[in-house]
Each structure stands twice: as structure tokens, then as C-alpha cells.
Write a protein that holds these residues in place. Structure first.
Motif, mmCIF file in Angstrom:
data_model
loop_
_atom_site.group_PDB
_atom_site.id
_atom_site.type_symbol
_atom_site.label_atom_id
_atom_site.label_comp_id
_atom_site.label_asym_id
_atom_site.label_seq_id
_atom_site.Cartn_x
_atom_site.Cartn_y
_atom_site.Cartn_z
ATOM 1 N N UNK A 71 -4.671 2.822 -15.790
ATOM 2 C CA UNK A 71 -4.350 2.341 -14.443
ATOM 3 C C UNK A 71 -4.549 3.386 -13.354
ATOM 4 N N UNK A 72 -5.032 4.615 -13.719
ATOM 5 C CA UNK A 72 -5.347 5.578 -12.651
ATOM 6 C C UNK A 72 -6.573 5.087 -11.858
ATOM 7 N N UNK A 73 -7.280 4.072 -12.384
ATOM 8 C CA UNK A 73 -8.414 3.479 -11.656
ATOM 9 C C UNK A 73 -7.959 2.521 -10.553
ATOM 10 N N UNK A 74 -6.691 2.160 -10.544
ATOM 11 C CA UNK A 74 -6.200 1.156 -9.584
ATOM 12 C C UNK A 74 -6.436 1.615 -8.148
ATOM 13 N N UNK A 75 -6.746 0.658 -7.270
ATOM 14 C CA UNK A 75 -6.891 0.980 -5.849
ATOM 15 C C UNK A 75 -6.704 -0.291 -5.007
ATOM 16 N N UNK A 76 -6.385 -0.084 -3.748
ATOM 17 C CA UNK A 76 -6.050 -1.197 -2.845
ATOM 18 C C UNK A 76 -7.234 -2.144 -2.668
ATOM 19 N N UNK A 77 -8.451 -1.590 -2.518
ATOM 20 C CA UNK A 77 -9.633 -2.426 -2.275
ATOM 21 C C UNK A 77 -9.867 -3.378 -3.451
ATOM 22 N N UNK A 78 -9.713 -2.859 -4.675
ATOM 23 C CA UNK A 78 -9.862 -3.709 -5.864
ATOM 24 C C UNK A 78 -8.790 -4.793 -5.847
ATOM 25 N N UNK A 79 -7.563 -4.403 -5.500
ATOM 26 C CA UNK A 79 -6.471 -5.369 -5.439
ATOM 27 C C UNK A 79 -6.773 -6.490 -4.458
ATOM 28 N N UNK A 80 -7.355 -6.149 -3.315
ATOM 29 C CA UNK A 80 -7.700 -7.167 -2.308
ATOM 30 C C UNK A 80 -8.730 -8.147 -2.857
ATOM 31 N N UNK B 138 0.821 -1.223 0.000
ATOM 32 C CA UNK B 138 0.000 0.000 0.000
ATOM 33 C C UNK B 138 0.855 1.273 0.000
ATOM 34 N N UNK B 139 2.090 1.164 0.474
ATOM 35 C CA UNK B 139 2.968 2.341 0.492
ATOM 36 C C UNK B 139 3.373 2.772 -0.916
ATOM 37 N N UNK B 140 3.100 1.923 -1.919
ATOM 38 C CA UNK B 140 3.476 2.249 -3.311
ATOM 39 C C UNK B 140 2.370 3.006 -4.048
ATOM 40 N N UNK B 141 1.213 3.177 -3.407
ATOM 41 C CA UNK B 141 0.093 3.864 -4.071
ATOM 42 C C UNK B 141 0.504 5.285 -4.441
ATOM 43 N N UNK B 142 0.254 5.646 -5.698
ATOM 44 C CA UNK B 142 0.522 7.026 -6.104
ATOM 45 C C UNK B 142 -0.539 7.496 -7.082
ATOM 46 N N UNK B 143 -0.793 8.791 -7.029
ATOM 47 C CA UNK B 143 -1.798 9.392 -7.898
ATOM 48 C C UNK B 143 -1.087 10.066 -9.064
ATOM 49 N N UNK B 144 -1.325 9.552 -10.275
ATOM 50 C CA UNK B 144 -0.683 10.112 -11.470
ATOM 51 C C UNK B 144 -1.774 10.317 -12.524
ATOM 52 N N UNK B 145 -1.850 11.519 -13.080
ATOM 53 C CA UNK B 145 -2.842 11.788 -14.131
ATOM 54 C C UNK B 145 -2.404 11.099 -15.417
ATOM 55 N N UNK B 146 -3.359 10.475 -16.131
ATOM 56 C CA UNK B 146 -3.052 9.759 -17.378
ATOM 57 C C UNK B 146 -3.520 10.580 -18.569
ATOM 58 N N UNK B 147 -2.677 10.713 -19.567
ATOM 59 C CA UNK B 147 -3.050 11.441 -20.775
ATOM 60 C C UNK B 147 -2.509 10.715 -22.012
ATOM 61 N N UNK B 148 -3.410 10.254 -22.909
ATOM 62 C CA UNK B 148 -4.871 10.252 -22.762
ATOM 63 C C UNK B 148 -5.284 9.333 -21.614
ATOM 64 N N UNK B 149 -6.539 9.473 -21.186
ATOM 65 C CA UNK B 149 -6.963 8.700 -20.017
ATOM 66 C C UNK B 149 -6.820 7.199 -20.284
#
Ligand code: NI
Length: 254
Positions: free
Chosen positions: A225-234, A188-199
């Protein structure tokens, strides 16, 4: 139970109950703007470790560098030539066979590895020698031959259904929100918010490493992959762990 965190007497005790081991196998290659370079090795490692903890399966060290030549246009990527990978897999298998293992379940995280892993199995079966010196594959041997099997984690029973439900749009084929989510569930410490272009990244063929970088400048193919999140991963990991435990047990008993 992880081999590298076990003592030799513990592995010897495991062998008295089971001759089967799971080895995570993957790649060290770019995974877009928010995905870790280790993604394809971390996914099978995270799933394997949890399956090992839950079901007492022995998990080998992760074979974490594979076939990544087409990603070499991006820094950090490390690749093996196919012959090196085949030789290394043979040596890993030969070592395990020497100790009495008879079933090796390779849990793979990288589509680019499949052809080479399959070729490695042929080399392993050709060259395998058991601890008493007998050849494993020659006719008339009283000793059960070594068996290897390959499973891509995303093809485990039920996993793709979960991924499709979580990410109906922008799953794509490289640096996918599903695989990034799995790594974030483990780290979880690797989570980062990065804007994707194009989405959502474009789709298309790849000719070579330079061509890849030209066509897909941030490394993604078809994904958001900006949709990625820990809950989905679980959720994905839970489905994969359930399926891999069941499949491993059937394979171990085969
Ligand atoms: Ni990947």
C-alpha cells in the motif's frame, strides 16, 4: 443527500419520489501501517456520498463496525459478534420499512461481512412488517415486499479493471493500495509516507487473531500500500460512483 444531514421533512419529500436508500456498511479494523482503521467503512461511505451528491440518492448512516474478529490482534479494531450485527441490521431495516422504504442497497466495504450480511437478509425478510401492520413476505400480500441487495464496492462494474491498471503488482488482499487510495481521495489529510518491509507482504491462510499477527506482523496480506495515492483514489472512486448510480437506479425501479 445524506440522511443524517437531512431534516425529516426533506426525507419525507424524498420518499414521495423514491422508496430506495443506500447504506454504506463496513468494518473498523487495522489496515496495515498506512491504512486507516476505518478503511472498509470509509470506502463505501466516500463512494456512496459522491453518488448521493451526483444523483440525488439518499445515503443512510454508515454501518461502520462489522466482522473483524481475525483483526483483534491489532489495537483499535472493534468487532461485533454475528448475532449482534444481524440484530442491528434487522432493526435498521425495520425502522426504514416503518417509514415506507422498500429497497435497501447495502454498499459493503469488507469481505468478512458478506456471510453475516447475507444471513441478516434472511432474518430481515423473515421478520419484516410494513407500516400498516402487514407482513411483507407472506403469500397473498398486496404490498410489495422489502428487497435488500448487497454489493461489494470493488465488484462494481469496471472498478477492478481500474485497480488492476493502477496497481498491477502488490494489490494483495488486505490493506490494498486501491482501498487506501480511495480513503485518501476522501481524506487527503490522512496521506502518510510509510516504508514497507518487505515491500510486498506475504500471502497465506489465517487461523485466528493471534495467528494473523504472527504471520502478518504489520497487518498487510499480499499488498504494497505504499503505492497508494490520491489521484489513483479519485480514478477508482469515479469508476465506482458511475457504476453504483446505474445499479442503484435499476434496483430502485425493480
Ligand atoms: Ni479492507
Amino acid at each position: 443527500m445524506q440522511l443524517h444531514l437531512s431534516t425529516w421533512p426533506e426525507v419525507e419529500a424524498y420518499l414521495a419520489k423514491s422508496k430506495a436508500i443506500l447504506i454504506p456498511i463496513g468494518s473498523t479494523e487495522q489496515h496495515g501501517p498506512n491504512g486507516l482503521l476505518g478503511t472498509d467503512a470509509l470506502c463505501p461511505e466516500i463512494i456512496g456520498k459522491r453518488a448521493g451528491d451526483e444523483a440525488g440518492i439518499l445515503i443512510g448512516p454508515t454501518f461502520n463496525v462489522g466482522q473483524a474478529q481475525h483483526h483483534m490482534g491489532f489495537v483499535g479494531t472493534i468487532t461485533l459478534r454475528p448475532s449482534t450485527m444481524i440484530a442491528a441490521m434487522q432493526d435498521w431495516a425495520q425502522s426504514l420499512v416503518r417509514h415506507g422504504f422498500e429497497r435497501i442497497y447495502w454498499l459493503n466495504g469488507h469481505g468478512g461481512n458478506i456471510a453475516t450480511i447475507t444471513a441478516a437478509f434472511s432474518e430481515i425478510y423473515h421478520g419484516v412488517t410494513f407500516s400498516n401492520g402487514s407482513g411483507g413476505s407472506h403469500a397473498g400480500s398486496n404490498h410489495p415486499p422489502l428487497r435488500c441487495t448487497l454489493r461489494n464496492w470493488w465488484e462494481l462494474n469496471g472498478v477492478m479493471d481500474v485497480c488492476r491498471q493502477l496497481f498491477p503488482v502488490g494489490e494483495g488482499s488486505h490493506a490494498t493500495p486501491s482501498e487506501v487510495s480511495v480513503t485518501w481521495a476522501g481524506y487527503p489529510e490522512a496521506v502518510k509516507s510509510v516504508a514497507m518491509s518487505p515491500r510486498i507482504a506475504p500471502n497465506g491462510p489465517i487461523l485466528d487473531a493471534d495467528d494473523y499477527r504472527r504471520r502478518f506482523p504489520d497487518g498487510r496480506i499480499g499488498s504494497d500500500p505504499s503505492q497508494a495515492n490520491v489521484e489513483a483514489g479519485e480514478k477508482i472512486v469515479a469508476a465506482a460512483v458511475k457504476a453504483v448510480i446505474s445499479e442503484f437506479r435499476t434496483f430502485a425501479a425493480s
